[in-house]
Every structure is written in C-alpha cells, then in structure tokens.
Design an enzyme around this catalytic site. Structure first.
Site, PDB file in Angstrom:
ATOM      1  N   ARG A 297       0.980  -1.385   0.123  1.00  0.00           N
ATOM      2  CA  ARG A 297       0.108   0.070  -0.267  1.00  0.00           C
ATOM      3  C   ARG A 297       0.934   1.351  -0.061  1.00  0.00           C
ATOM      4  O   ARG A 297       0.429   2.268  -0.611  1.00  0.00           O
ATOM      5  CB  ARG A 297      -0.927  -0.092   0.983  1.00  0.00           C
ATOM      6  CG  ARG A 297      -1.956  -1.277   1.045  1.00  0.00           C
ATOM      7  CD  ARG A 297      -3.029  -1.122   2.210  1.00  0.00           C
ATOM      8  NE  ARG A 297      -4.021  -2.119   1.877  1.00  0.00           N
ATOM      9  CZ  ARG A 297      -4.890  -2.552   2.715  1.00  0.00           C
ATOM     10  NH1 ARG A 297      -5.093  -2.145   4.122  1.00  0.00           N
ATOM     11  NH2 ARG A 297      -5.905  -3.469   2.312  1.00  0.00           N
ATOM     12  N   TYR A 430      -6.368  -1.834  -6.749  1.00  0.00           N
ATOM     13  CA  TYR A 430      -5.537  -2.825  -6.134  1.00  0.00           C
ATOM     14  C   TYR A 430      -4.768  -2.507  -4.997  1.00  0.00           C
ATOM     15  O   TYR A 430      -4.942  -1.281  -4.404  1.00  0.00           O
ATOM     16  CB  TYR A 430      -4.608  -3.696  -7.095  1.00  0.00           C
ATOM     17  CG  TYR A 430      -3.556  -2.940  -8.023  1.00  0.00           C
ATOM     18  CD1 TYR A 430      -2.878  -3.661  -8.945  1.00  0.00           C
ATOM     19  CD2 TYR A 430      -3.143  -1.607  -7.468  1.00  0.00           C
ATOM     20  CE1 TYR A 430      -2.008  -2.952  -9.623  1.00  0.00           C
ATOM     21  CE2 TYR A 430      -2.019  -1.134  -8.354  1.00  0.00           C
ATOM     22  CZ  TYR A 430      -1.421  -1.849  -9.357  1.00  0.00           C
ATOM     23  OH  TYR A 430      -0.333  -1.145  -9.789  1.00  0.00           O
ATOM     24  N   GLU A 431      -4.600  -3.568  -3.936  1.00  0.00           N
ATOM     25  CA  GLU A 431      -3.946  -3.377  -2.907  1.00  0.00           C
ATOM     26  C   GLU A 431      -4.985  -2.655  -1.834  1.00  0.00           C
ATOM     27  O   GLU A 431      -4.702  -1.962  -0.719  1.00  0.00           O
ATOM     28  CB  GLU A 431      -2.642  -2.741  -2.709  1.00  0.00           C
ATOM     29  CG  GLU A 431      -1.668  -3.412  -3.572  1.00  0.00           C
ATOM     30  CD  GLU A 431      -1.556  -4.783  -3.439  1.00  0.00           C
ATOM     31  OE1 GLU A 431      -1.767  -5.267  -2.697  1.00  0.00           O
ATOM     32  OE2 GLU A 431      -0.957  -5.405  -4.450  1.00  0.00           O
ATOM     33  N   GLY A 432      -6.300  -2.800  -2.026  1.00  0.00           N
ATOM     34  CA  GLY A 432      -7.141  -2.305  -1.526  1.00  0.00           C
ATOM     35  C   GLY A 432      -7.783  -0.815  -2.059  1.00  0.00           C
ATOM     36  O   GLY A 432      -7.096   0.091  -2.030  1.00  0.00           O
TER      37      GLY A 432
END
Length: 568
Positions: A297, A430-432
């Site tokens: 992140r 992506y990655e949350g």
C-alpha cells in the site's frame, strides 16, 4: 512524440526533501549517521540514471507488446529479462531489503525515492520489484529459519521474485470468503488446492523461480478471516541441496487483458495438490500477509507519484514545443505553455506531484523513526491509507490533465500520454480500493482513538503555519485546517451512527490527503524562507506552493461540507 522524450529523475527535489524540507537531514537521523542526505542523493541519482537508460526505453514498447501466455508459460516483452538481471546485478533489490533479512536496509525515505523512480520509468516493470519487496518483509517477519534460508535469501538477492496470492473468483476483498485449501502431509509440507486471480507477476520468464505467498484455509479452521494461514509455494520446487527441481503443481490458466500496465502479467493461477510450507503460526495468515499488504500500500503511493510525474514531464515537454494559436499578451511564436489555461493545468500538475512526492518521503521518515517513539508510529499508521488512497486518486487527475495539455494528440496512443492515464487507473483499486483505505482510516485510525492522532497531525500543521509568518499560503492553509477540524468533529459525532461515518469515509480521506499536500508545500516554503542565499529552485518551489494553495486547498472546504452531511 511525447512517448520518446527522455525520463528526467527528480534528483534536485530529493536533495531538498532529504536535507532541508523537514528541517533536518532525515537520512542521517534514520541511519544513525551511517548515511547522509548527500549519500542518499547519490543513490537517487544512480537509480535515476539506471531507470532513464535501462527501464524507460522499455516502457512504451512493453505497453504495446504486453505479456504473452504461450504453452502454459508467460513471456515478458523483449528486453525485460535483461533489464531485470541488470537491476539485480546493480544491487537495487538488495538495497531496500531490511538488514534483518540480509539486505542493505536503506531508510524507507530513500526507498520512497527509489519506488517513484522505478514506477515513473516503467510502472509495469516496477511491480515485480514492489511485490518481491513485500514478500521479503512478510517472510522476514514470520518465516522459520529453514524458510528464510531457502526462500528469503534468494528473494533478497533478487535471484527469485515474490508474489502475493489473496484474491479468488468469489472472494475479492472479502478475505474471509477464501476457499483455497491447504492439507497437512506427513513430511511437514502442505498440499494446496484452489484458484487465485489477479496475481501480479504471477508467472514470467525473467528470474529462475517465483515464490508465491498464498493465503489458504486448513481443515477444521475457524470460519472467516481468522481461519486463514499463510504458505510459501514456489513455482519450481527446491531440492534439499538448494538446487531447483521439478515444477510445482501450479498452472497459469490465463493472463488478464487489461486497460493498462500491459507488460505486467496479471495471472490466474490454479493450485492442484501443489506443495507449500506454512509461514508463521497456523491460522495466523493475516498477520503475516498484512505486513506484505502494508508494504504494497505504501508502494502504491510511490507508483501513483511516479506515473504522475512521468505524465507531467510529458505534458510539460509537449507544451514547451507546441505552437498553436496566438498566446494572449505574449509575443508571436510563444508556445502553448504560456496559454493561461495550459499554464494553470501544468502548475496544477507540478504542484500535485511535489505534494505526493514530499508526502511519500515524509511517511517513509515516520516509519524510519517509528522505533524512536510511539508518536511517529501512530502517525505513520494514520498516513498509510491516506498515502495510498489520496495519491492514487490524484494520479487519475494528473494523468487526465496530461492528456488535456496534449489536446487531441493526447487521445492518440503514439504520444504516450494515454498510457500513463491507463496505467494509473488501477492504482486506486488494487491493494485495497480507496473505500477500503478510507474504512481503515475511519474505523481503525480516527474513531478508535477518538481523533487523538488526527488532532496531533493538526497541531503539527498549525506549527508550520505559524512559521510561514503571514504568507498567502498561510491564510489558505489556516482556513483549510479549520475546515478539516470541523469535518473531524462531524466524523466523531457519527460514532453512534456508523453508516454516516463510513458513507463519507472517502471524502474524509481525500480531505486529509489534500490538506497534507498543502502542509508539504508549507514545509517547503518555510525551508526556502530560511535560505540566506536564494537557490535556483526557490522561485519554482514557491510558485508550486501558490498553485497548490489556490487550486487544491479550496477542495478541503467542499469535502468538509460533504463529510458533515453524512449518509444521504
């Protein structure tokens, strides 16, 4: 054509950020004097030269060719394998790996600069380095000595690459719905079966082996996310003597055909009685994986910054050369860079990129100082979702503006402007997603401590405002800070109505990110004011600060109104 302009690494900005912007040599502080800001600038300059000469020329051709799946194996565009080997041989993978894992342990603030440079020069290529870095941190935190010796050492050296296997067809961000199963074998290994999707660099031909970190459920495990465990599953099995053996039972079923980052293979992987090894405690998978996710992140903030800067450089270069129309109050032959609106857009882009870059370094410095006190760690954790969410959303704004500066040519692929916009579009997902980052911010960082950490942030911003001594930026930042305090009070007032708080979590995240960007410019302005002899870049830094204050800080007030409204 914009696609052919050389990439120029922002070495001067990093010299300023490492040595001046935060009132001290942050690199010397982080390294205990082993490194200085001057040393870090040499590292950044070296990385920039490598990126400009080796990675940037592969960016546009890699986008056109894309990764290819042939006969069950993924092949990267021409030049990628050689570039990866050059990256490894130059020591860039080892450089940012922690010392506890056998790496050089460069400070996180320096890692932020490297992350931006790799992503600016070639975002699709940089994802391999980013995922490997996350795997290194996860294994360093949780792996047994045997796994460290077998897998971690190869990741740190760069001989092998790493991935993160979370998502499944029916379990996107809901990790509790994961159904991949791992069953214990008599020899201490585990049999893994299931399917994983959206696996970045899940298969390729640039390194000898791939180390997959896989979240899976075990028989009899508790329901939901608490029942997940973390496993290492290599693409090629490793023999007792460390040599590579037969291929593990992991099949690359497909690679996705995507809007952007075409040269980064996004794979669908099928595990059929594949061999894996438990990492950490049984049912402790999320703890290990969150180490990797946090790293990723933060890395997304670096990616957003890098793509944004490459877009800005392309737009500025095009505008400086393009002649079209008579420019108001300028002599004949003036390029479009001096059209009032083009100047506004370029100033907006430049000021955003600096704010993103400075915030990435600042967050890295917070993590570097995390061991020195609780306050630095709490502030660092507060900023992780802001850095990821705010910069990734701003990257869309910047890269869209990059197309706008090009006019109709920006919509044509040959200029390269469209690629940056396409590449940037995945970063808020992506990655949350941004909403997931915002939920983390609201639930775990603001409501949990009743706004104490945010209040600390506001107090630090107020100190910087006081040091500006009445400059126009100080007035705008003061009013934005007041609006942010009102918005925070509104969020805290939603404690008994959580839907209201979560309904406005994204606007609140964007508010804090925009405010933090203004703070970064204020810190820069304070540093510039302290120069006895003006530097060449001083005027440009103050102009950037004025652009940001006029064009972006007013958004804080609108966002505060949205936050106060709660759920509609």
């Amino acid at each position: 054509m914009t696609a052919n302009i050389p990439y120029i690494p922002p070495v001067a900005d990093y010299a300023f950020l490492y040595g001046e912007a935060f009132g001290r040599d942050i690199v010397a502080t982080a390294s205990g004097g082993a490194l200085t800001a001057e040393d870090a600038v040499e590292i950044i300059a070296g990385a920039g030269e490598f990126a400009a000469e080796v990675l940037a020329p592969l960016d546009a051709p890699g986008d056109r060719t894309g990764a290819q799946l042939r006969d069950g194996d993924v092949h990267l565009p021409d030049g990628f394998a050689g570039a990866y080997q050059a990256l490894v041989e130059a020591g860039w993978v080892t450089a940012t790996a922690p010392e506890s894992a056998g790496g050089d342990g460069l400070p996180a603030s320096v890692g932020a600069g490297l992350g931006e440079i790799w992503n600016a020069s070639n975002a699709a290529f940089a994802l391999c380095w980013m995922l490997s870095s996350g795997a290194i941190h996860a294994l360093d935190a949780a792996a047994s000595e045997e796994l460290r010796e077998t897998y971690l050492t190869k990741l740190v050296s760069g001989e092998w690459t790493g991935t993160m296997n979370l998502t499944e067809p029916d379990a996107g961000t809901d990790l509790g719905a994961i159904r991949t199963m791992a069953t214990a074998r008599d020899d201490g290994s585990w049999s893994i079966s299931g399917q994983k999707i959206f696996i970045t660099w899940g298969d390729h031909d640039v390194a000898d082996n791939i180390v997959h970190l896989v979240l899976a459920r075990t028989p009899g495990a508790p329901d939901g996310a608490k029942g997940l465990s973390l496993f290492v599953a290599p693409r090629l099995l490793v023999n007792a003597d460390g040599s590579l053996g037969e291929r593990n039972r992991i099949e690359t079923v497909a690679i996705e055909h995507k809007l952007g980052i075409h040269a980064s293979p996004t794979c669908v992987l099928s595990y059929e009685d594949a061999t894996g090894y438990l990492v950490g405690e049984l049912h402790g998978g999320l703890a290990g994986m969150f180490v990797m996710m946090n790293s990723a992140r933060v890395g997304m903030g670096h990616q957003a910054t890098g793509i944004s800067d490459r877009s800005y450089q392309g737009a500025a270069s095009y505008a400086a050369a393009r002649l079209q129309g008579r420019v108001l109050d300028r002599p004949a032959g003036t390029t479009i860079a001096e059209h009032p609106d083009v100047r506004r857009i370029l100033g907006s882009m430049s000021s955003q990129v600096f704010a993103m870059r400075a915030l990435s370094v600042f967050v890295g410095d917070l993590f570097d100082r995390a061991d020195s006190g609780e306050d630095a760690l709490r502030l660092a954790e507060l900023f992780v979702p802001i850095l990821k969410g705010w910069t990734s959303e701003e990257a869309l704004r910047v890269t869209s503006d990059g197309i706008q500066v090009h006019g109709g040519m920006g919509f044509i692929e040959e200029t390269g402007a469209a690629q940056h916009y396409r590449d940037a579009r995945i970063v808020p997902i992506y990655e949350g997603t941004t909403a997931i980052q915002a939920n983390d911010l609201i639930g775990r960082k603001v409501l949990r401590d009743q706004g104490a950490t945010v209040a600390e942030l506001f107090a630090q911003i107020e100190q910087t405002v006081a040091a500006l001594r009445g400059a126009p930026l100080a007035d705008r930042l003061t009013r934005a800070l007041d609006a942010a305090r009102r918005a925070t009070e509104a969020v805290l007032g939603f404690a008994e109505s959580p839907r209201d708080a979560y309904a406005v979590s994204v606007p609140y995240l964007m508010l804090l990110g925009t405010l933090a960007g203004g703070w970064m410019h204020a810190l820069a302005a304070v540093a510039v004011a302290g120069h006895e002899t003006p530097a060449e870049t001083d005027a440009a830094r103050l102009t950037d600060a004025d652009f940001y204050a006029a064009l972006h800080l007013p958004r804080v007030h609108a966002l505060a109104e949205t936050v106060a409204a709660g759920e509609i």
